[in-house]
Design a protein around this motif. Structure first.
Motif, PDB file in Angstrom:
ATOM      1  N   ALA A   1      -6.288   5.955   3.478  1.00 34.45           N
ATOM      2  CA  ALA A   1      -6.803   4.623   3.703  1.00 34.45           C
ATOM      3  C   ALA A   1      -5.663   3.631   3.791  1.00 34.45           C
ATOM      4  CB  ALA A   1      -7.715   4.082   2.483  1.00 34.45           C
ATOM      5  N   SER A   2      -4.237   4.104   3.499  1.00 35.96           N
ATOM      6  CA  SER A   2      -2.934   3.339   3.807  1.00 35.96           C
ATOM      7  C   SER A   2      -2.428   3.973   5.091  1.00 35.96           C
ATOM      8  CB  SER A   2      -2.345   3.450   2.451  1.00 35.96           C
ATOM      9  OG  SER A   2      -2.333   4.743   1.940  1.00 35.96           O
ATOM     10  N   ALA A   3      -2.735   4.901   5.618  1.00 34.25           N
ATOM     11  CA  ALA A   3      -2.095   5.583   6.817  1.00 34.25           C
ATOM     12  C   ALA A   3      -2.421   4.908   8.159  1.00 34.25           C
ATOM     13  CB  ALA A   3      -2.266   6.954   6.904  1.00 34.25           C
TER      14      ALA A   3
ATOM     15  N   ASN B   1       2.365   9.984  -2.703  1.00 35.75           N
ATOM     16  CA  ASN B   1       2.037   8.787  -4.061  1.00 35.75           C
ATOM     17  C   ASN B   1       0.413   8.163  -3.525  1.00 35.75           C
ATOM     18  OD1 ASN B   1       3.143   7.228  -2.012  1.00 35.75           O
ATOM     19  ND2 ASN B   1       3.824   5.583  -3.760  1.00 35.75           N
ATOM     20  N   SER B   2      -0.010   8.580  -2.643  1.00 36.20           N
ATOM     21  CA  SER B   2      -1.379   7.705  -2.349  1.00 36.20           C
ATOM     22  C   SER B   2      -2.559   8.799  -2.893  1.00 36.20           C
ATOM     23  CB  SER B   2      -1.324   7.993  -0.797  1.00 36.20           C
ATOM     24  OG  SER B   2      -2.765   7.355  -0.309  1.00 36.20           O
ATOM     25  N   SER B   3      -3.161   8.238  -3.918  1.00 36.93           N
ATOM     26  CA  SER B   3      -4.171   8.992  -4.644  1.00 36.93           C
ATOM     27  C   SER B   3      -5.527   9.318  -3.573  1.00 36.93           C
ATOM     28  CB  SER B   3      -4.678   8.268  -5.505  1.00 36.93           C
ATOM     29  OG  SER B   3      -5.859   8.618  -6.343  1.00 36.93           O
ATOM     30  N   ASN B   4      -6.050   8.412  -2.718  1.00 38.72           N
ATOM     31  CA  ASN B   4      -6.940   8.518  -1.752  1.00 38.72           C
ATOM     32  C   ASN B   4      -6.670   9.783  -0.781  1.00 38.72           C
ATOM     33  OD1 ASN B   4      -6.841   7.353   1.004  1.00 38.72           O
ATOM     34  ND2 ASN B   4      -5.829   6.037  -0.146  1.00 38.72           N
ATOM     35  N   SER B   5      -5.228   9.621  -0.374  1.00 39.94           N
ATOM     36  CA  SER B   5      -4.819  10.834   0.557  1.00 39.94           C
ATOM     37  C   SER B   5      -4.927  11.931   0.048  1.00 39.94           C
ATOM     38  CB  SER B   5      -3.615  10.226   1.100  1.00 39.94           C
ATOM     39  OG  SER B   5      -3.694   9.263   1.547  1.00 39.94           O
TER      40      SER B   5
ATOM     41  N   VAL C   1       0.780  -1.065  -0.021  1.00 38.26           N
ATOM     42  CA  VAL C   1      -0.159  -0.150  -0.057  1.00 38.26           C
ATOM     43  C   VAL C   1       0.834   1.139   0.120  1.00 38.26           C
ATOM     44  CG1 VAL C   1      -1.721  -1.143   1.230  1.00 38.26           C
ATOM     45  CG2 VAL C   1      -0.381   0.100   2.400  1.00 38.26           C
ATOM     46  N   HIS C   2       0.242   2.278  -0.540  1.00 36.05           N
ATOM     47  CA  HIS C   2       1.200   3.410  -0.444  1.00 36.05           C
ATOM     48  C   HIS C   2       1.588   4.190   0.876  1.00 36.05           C
ATOM     49  CE1 HIS C   2      -0.232   3.774  -5.076  1.00 36.05           C
ATOM     50  NE2 HIS C   2       0.994   2.942  -4.659  1.00 36.05           N
ATOM     51  N   ASN C   3       2.491   3.495   1.500  1.00 33.44           N
ATOM     52  CA  ASN C   3       2.966   4.225   2.760  1.00 33.44           C
ATOM     53  C   ASN C   3       4.163   3.827   3.053  1.00 33.44           C
ATOM     54  OD1 ASN C   3       2.835   4.352   6.031  1.00 33.44           O
ATOM     55  ND2 ASN C   3       1.235   5.805   5.448  1.00 33.44           N
TER      56      ASN C   3
ATOM     57  N   SER D   1       0.528  -5.988  -5.324  1.00 30.65           N
ATOM     58  CA  SER D   1       0.127  -5.043  -4.355  1.00 30.65           C
ATOM     59  C   SER D   1      -1.484  -4.931  -4.223  1.00 30.65           C
ATOM     60  CB  SER D   1       0.838  -3.629  -4.471  1.00 30.65           C
ATOM     61  OG  SER D   1       0.206  -3.146  -5.592  1.00 30.65           O
ATOM     62  N   ALA D   2      -2.003  -4.097  -3.330  1.00 34.51           N
ATOM     63  CA  ALA D   2      -3.406  -3.988  -3.225  1.00 34.51           C
ATOM     64  C   ALA D   2      -3.986  -3.309  -4.423  1.00 34.51           C
ATOM     65  CB  ALA D   2      -3.780  -3.289  -1.966  1.00 34.51           C
ATOM     66  N   HIS D   3      -3.108  -2.681  -5.305  1.00 31.03           N
ATOM     67  CA  HIS D   3      -3.800  -1.882  -6.097  1.00 31.03           C
ATOM     68  C   HIS D   3      -4.107  -2.383  -7.679  1.00 31.03           C
ATOM     69  CE1 HIS D   3      -0.763   0.327  -3.587  1.00 31.03           C
ATOM     70  NE2 HIS D   3      -1.655   1.067  -3.658  1.00 31.03           N
ATOM     71  N   GLY D   4      -3.728  -3.521  -7.798  1.00 33.78           N
ATOM     72  CA  GLY D   4      -3.915  -4.447  -8.926  1.00 33.78           C
ATOM     73  C   GLY D   4      -2.911  -4.635  -9.882  1.00 33.78           C
TER      74      GLY D   4
ATOM     75  N   GLY E   1      -0.985   6.624 -15.405  1.00 38.53           N
ATOM     76  CA  GLY E   1       0.416   6.189 -14.742  1.00 38.53           C
ATOM     77  C   GLY E   1      -0.048   5.583 -13.137  1.00 38.53           C
ATOM     78  N   HIS E   2      -1.035   5.657 -12.486  1.00 37.18           N
ATOM     79  CA  HIS E   2      -1.246   5.196 -11.170  1.00 37.18           C
ATOM     80  C   HIS E   2      -1.496   3.621 -11.549  1.00 37.18           C
ATOM     81  CE1 HIS E   2      -3.264   4.003  -7.448  1.00 37.18           C
ATOM     82  NE2 HIS E   2      -2.912   5.169  -7.044  1.00 37.18           N
ATOM     83  N   PRO E   3      -0.749   2.992 -10.386  1.00 38.52           N
ATOM     84  CA  PRO E   3      -0.721   1.584 -10.547  1.00 38.52           C
ATOM     85  C   PRO E   3      -2.100   0.952 -10.640  1.00 38.52           C
ATOM     86  CG  PRO E   3       0.270   2.135  -8.551  1.00 38.52           C
ATOM     87  CD  PRO E   3       0.146   3.406  -9.349  1.00 38.52           C
TER      88      PRO E   3
HETATM   89  C1  2E6 Z   1      -5.571  -0.026  -3.428  1.00 38.97           C
HETATM   90  C2  2E6 Z   1      -6.572   0.627  -4.233  1.00 38.97           C
HETATM   91  C3  2E6 Z   1      -6.931   1.614  -3.576  1.00 38.97           C
HETATM   92  O1  2E6 Z   1      -3.015   5.649  -4.505  1.00 38.97           O
HETATM   93  P1  2E6 Z   1      -4.059   4.985  -3.686  1.00 38.97           P
HETATM   94  O2  2E6 Z   1      -4.972   5.782  -2.924  1.00 38.97           O
HETATM   95  O3  2E6 Z   1      -4.788   4.151  -4.826  1.00 38.97           O
HETATM   96  O4  2E6 Z   1      -3.494   3.733  -2.968  1.00 38.97           O
HETATM   97  P2  2E6 Z   1      -3.123   3.774  -1.390  1.00 38.97           P
HETATM   98  O5  2E6 Z   1      -2.166   2.620  -1.038  1.00 38.97           O
HETATM   99  O6  2E6 Z   1      -2.839   4.834  -0.705  1.00 38.97           O
HETATM  100  O7  2E6 Z   1      -4.465   3.410  -0.744  1.00 38.97           O
HETATM  101  C4  2E6 Z   1      -5.233   2.153  -0.592  1.00 38.97           C
HETATM  102  C5  2E6 Z   1      -5.677   1.507  -1.709  1.00 38.97           C
HETATM  103  C6  2E6 Z   1      -5.125   0.517  -2.381  1.00 38.97           C
HETATM  104  N1  2E6 Z   1      -6.491   2.201  -2.504  1.00 38.97           N
END
Ligand code: 2E6
Ligand code: F3S
Length: 317
Positions: free
Chosen positions: A272-274, A227-231, A45-47, A77-80, A128-130
């Protein structure tokens, strides 16, 4: 010296979602089952804090499959991942575990189904996002069209405007995406898609909590990685909901104390990854400088849980 008073509003929900929880467990359980090293393709995850912790336990993080030896397990990874990745792992006879969030896998299946019905797919996502790379990679190269903004919709060159479907990344801004979907529907009235978009429950709930918090506070700190999109979307939501100072911090050491001088109210949330330990670290840093009163801004209760893959569940018995 008396400390100044600060009311600290804590967003709820914040931090780990069910997909992140599951992905981290998968790495930990794989290390228990197979011992170190276990390879992980891309940050699980992006942390950085999460990644460093798993590295200390024996995980080795790489960007591509060809950096892994064939005689050690690898986790995606969780992103697919694009379809070509597990296919290559199989060809190389590797042991692999897919930690793709089930809500991302759902979008992969959606895209494949539409394509089987002869529809061309438009993906709304960040180039470019995974996750975007992984979802587009469920279909042959060049088949899926990417749009990032309303402006992109105007220049889309589609095969047949009557035979279109859209899917989205799970971590987009709810409000921006509604605009892009509306633009697609206006230009291509026959386009089919999910009920609204594919933004997941965790992204939705975290954005809602920030919206509720923003009018109450002088500043917002979002704990999460660059690099965390949701954050990053949470930072934007805070700013757009009227908070003049909305910033991303990875941990307490990143706080710009000068910029926060004079505040009496502060909102804190986490992507969501913090991990929650980093939220605690930030609260403690404020408690050293302010007389802190903590209040929750709760807009939803989450009870989602995802099981880890069977191969690891059986090992843990
Ligand atoms: C997988 C899919 C969605 O950058 P992004 O927000 O996608 O990823 P993380 O790792 O920051 O957040 C969790 C996640 C994993 N979100
Ligand atoms: Fe999954 Fe959404 Fe988390 S797609 S990994 S539940 S942010």
């Amino acid at each position: 010296m008396n400390k100044p008073a600060l009311t600290l509003y804590l967003a709820a929900p914040r931090g780990f979602c069910a997909g992140v929880d599951r992905a981290i467990k998968i790495v930990e359980m794989a290390l228990e089952k197979w011992g170190a090293p276990v390879y992980v393709r891309h940050e699980i995850v992006h942390n950085r804090f999460v990644v460093d912790g798993l590295r200390d336990k024996g995980a080795v993080f790489v960007e591509e499959l060809d950096e892994c030896p064939t005689d050690r397990p690898v986790i995606f990874s969780a992103h697919g991942v694009p379809k070509a990745v597990p296919a290559e792992a199989e060809r190389r006879q590797m042991v692999f575990v897919d930690a793709t969030c089930p809500l991302v896998s759902k979008v992969h299946i959606e895209a494949e189904r539409h394509a089987e019905e002869g529809l061309q797919i438009v993906m709304i996502g960040h180039a470019g996002h995974p996750e975007t790379v992984g979802t587009m990679g469920q279909l042959p190269d060049g088949d899926v069209l990417l749009v990032e903004t309303v402006a992109d919709v105007a220049t889309l060159d589609v095969r047949d405007p009557e035979r279109l479907a859209y899917v989205t990344q799970t971590t987009l801004s709810i409000d921006d995406t509604a605009g892009v979907v509306a633009a697609l529907q206006a230009r291509f009235p026959a386009i089919v898609g999910p009920h609204k978009e594919d933004i997941c429950y965790a992204t939705t709930n975290r954005q809602e909590a920030v919206k509720a918090m923003a009018p109450k506070v002088d500043a917002i700190l979002v704990i999460g990685a660059p690099n965390s999109s949701n954050s990053r979307r949470l930072v934007e939501v805070g700013a757009r909901a009227g908070c003049d100072y909305s910033q991303l911090v990875q941990r307490a050491g990143d706080i710009d104390w000068r910029a926060l001088e004079g505040i009496t109210t502060l909102g804190i949330t986490a992507g969501a990854s913090a991990p929650e330990v980093l939220v605690r670290e930030v609260i403690d840093a404020f408690s050293e400088r302010y007389e802190v009163t903590v209040e929750q801004v709760e807009t939803a209760i989450e009870r989602v849980e995802f099981k880890v893959p069977r191969v690891l569940r059986e090992a843990a018995k």
